[in-house]
Design an enzyme around this catalytic site. Structure first.
Site, PDB file in Angstrom:
ATOM      1  CE1 TYR A 139     -28.395  62.338 -82.564  1.00 51.95           C
ATOM      2  CE2 TYR A 139     -27.103  60.676 -82.359  1.00 51.95           C
ATOM      3  CZ  TYR A 139     -27.848  61.171 -81.604  1.00 51.95           C
ATOM      4  OH  TYR A 139     -29.168  60.698 -81.019  1.00 51.95           O
ATOM      5  CE  LYS A 167     -31.304  61.781 -84.038  1.00 48.99           C
ATOM      6  NZ  LYS A 167     -32.236  60.979 -83.370  1.00 48.99           N
TER       7      LYS A 167
END
Length: 305
Positions: A139, A167
């Site tokens: 992330y 992500k």
């Protein structure tokens, strides 16, 4: 593990964690929101991430959200649970708990607040991945974490065995594009700020979109993906322009994204809003009234094809 270990793709909203007035979790509202988003076209959900106020949740609460999400999805898509922490041991502990609760994977951001070197950041993820009980989604959100997963670091981390995706939420198109080009052959790449550039990210080859805006704008924000994938580019770009305008509205005028998101959910009468946990506060006064006025001008209904 690699990108072929999982079949995750498409729009997977980062869901809110609704709190009652006494700041306990509104479990019924949480489940109702997950089900609403799945019905609208979501391919899975991400719980206890930044949108889900992970910093305000205990380990047991994150575990509970993983269980609620997994049960609500009922085979309709994966549940990813945020397990980010400054301490590697806590990330590992939370990941085991998420697995026991039924989650399919975990979303792990870099250590936050403590500024680390690139070598320390890589070692942080290596230590976590050596003991991870679930597939890992990296992330990158340097605006919140303070430490960035650069394309060069992503290149190193993509070869760690449990890592299956990233992500990319830097909000920087060049960083997103470079990360996509660097790692997409090995791990899946999800675009974070899809309200800002979800359409170009989809067209560039992103595997999916993970964003908070479906909470307030579904199926419109989800259709950024579907319209672009189907080749309905006029509709896709109209939706993108609306997403950019909404992002601007939610993050200006004394507002920040997460309190604005819950305020709009409450205004629209959809489940999953509720209250903020400190240090955030519920939006009120002029920031709230001007937000609602701006909504009326933008119209959150999906843009017709």
């Amino acid at each position: 593990m690699n990108r072929n270990t999982v079949n995750w793709s498409g729009p997977m909203p980062a869901v809110t964690t609704p709190f009652h007035a006494d700041l306990t979790i509104d479990e019924a509202g949480f489940v109702a929101n997950v089900e609403r988003l799945l019905d609208a076209g979501s391919t899975g959900v991400v719980a206890a991430g930044c949108t889900g106020e992970f910093w305000a949740l205990s380990l047991k609460e994150r575990e509970r959200l993983a269980k609620l999400s997994a049960d609500a999805c009922k085979g309709r898509g994966p549940t990813l649970i945020g397990t980010g922490s400054i301490q590697e041991a806590e990330v590992i502990e939370q990941t085991f708990a998420a697995k026991e609760a039924g989650a399919d994977g975990v979303l792990v951001l870099p250590p936050f607040f403590a500024r680390v070197t690139d070598a320390e950041l890589i070692r942080h993820f290596e230590a976590i991945c050596e003991r991870s009980a679930l597939p890992v989604v990296l992330y990158n959100i340097p605006g919140n974490a303070g430490n960035a997963i650069t394309p060069a670091i992503a290149d190193r981390l993509a070869d760690l065995d449990p890592v299956v995706a990233i992500k990319e939420s830097s909000g920087d198109w060049n960083n997103f594009q470079s990360t996509l080009n660097t790692v997409a052959d090995r791990i899946r790449v999800f675009c974070g700020p899809s309200s800002v550039f979800g359409v170009p990210a989809t067209l560039a080859g992103a595997d999916g979109l993970i964003d908070c805006f479906p909470n307030v704008w579904a199926p419109g924000c989800l259709d950024l993906w579907y319209k672009a994938k189907s080749g309905d580019f006029d509709a896709a770009w109209r939706l993108q322009r609306k997403g950019i305008a909404l992002t601007q509205l939610f993050t200006t005028g004394g507002r920040t994204l997460y309190p604005a998101t819950k305020a709009v959910m409450n205004h629209l009468g959809v489940p999953g809003g509720g209250h903020m946990r400190p240090p955030y506060r519920d939006l009120d006064g002029t920031p709230k009234s001007s937000l609602i006025a701006g909504l009326e001008q933008l119209d959150l209904a999906p843009t017709p094809a």
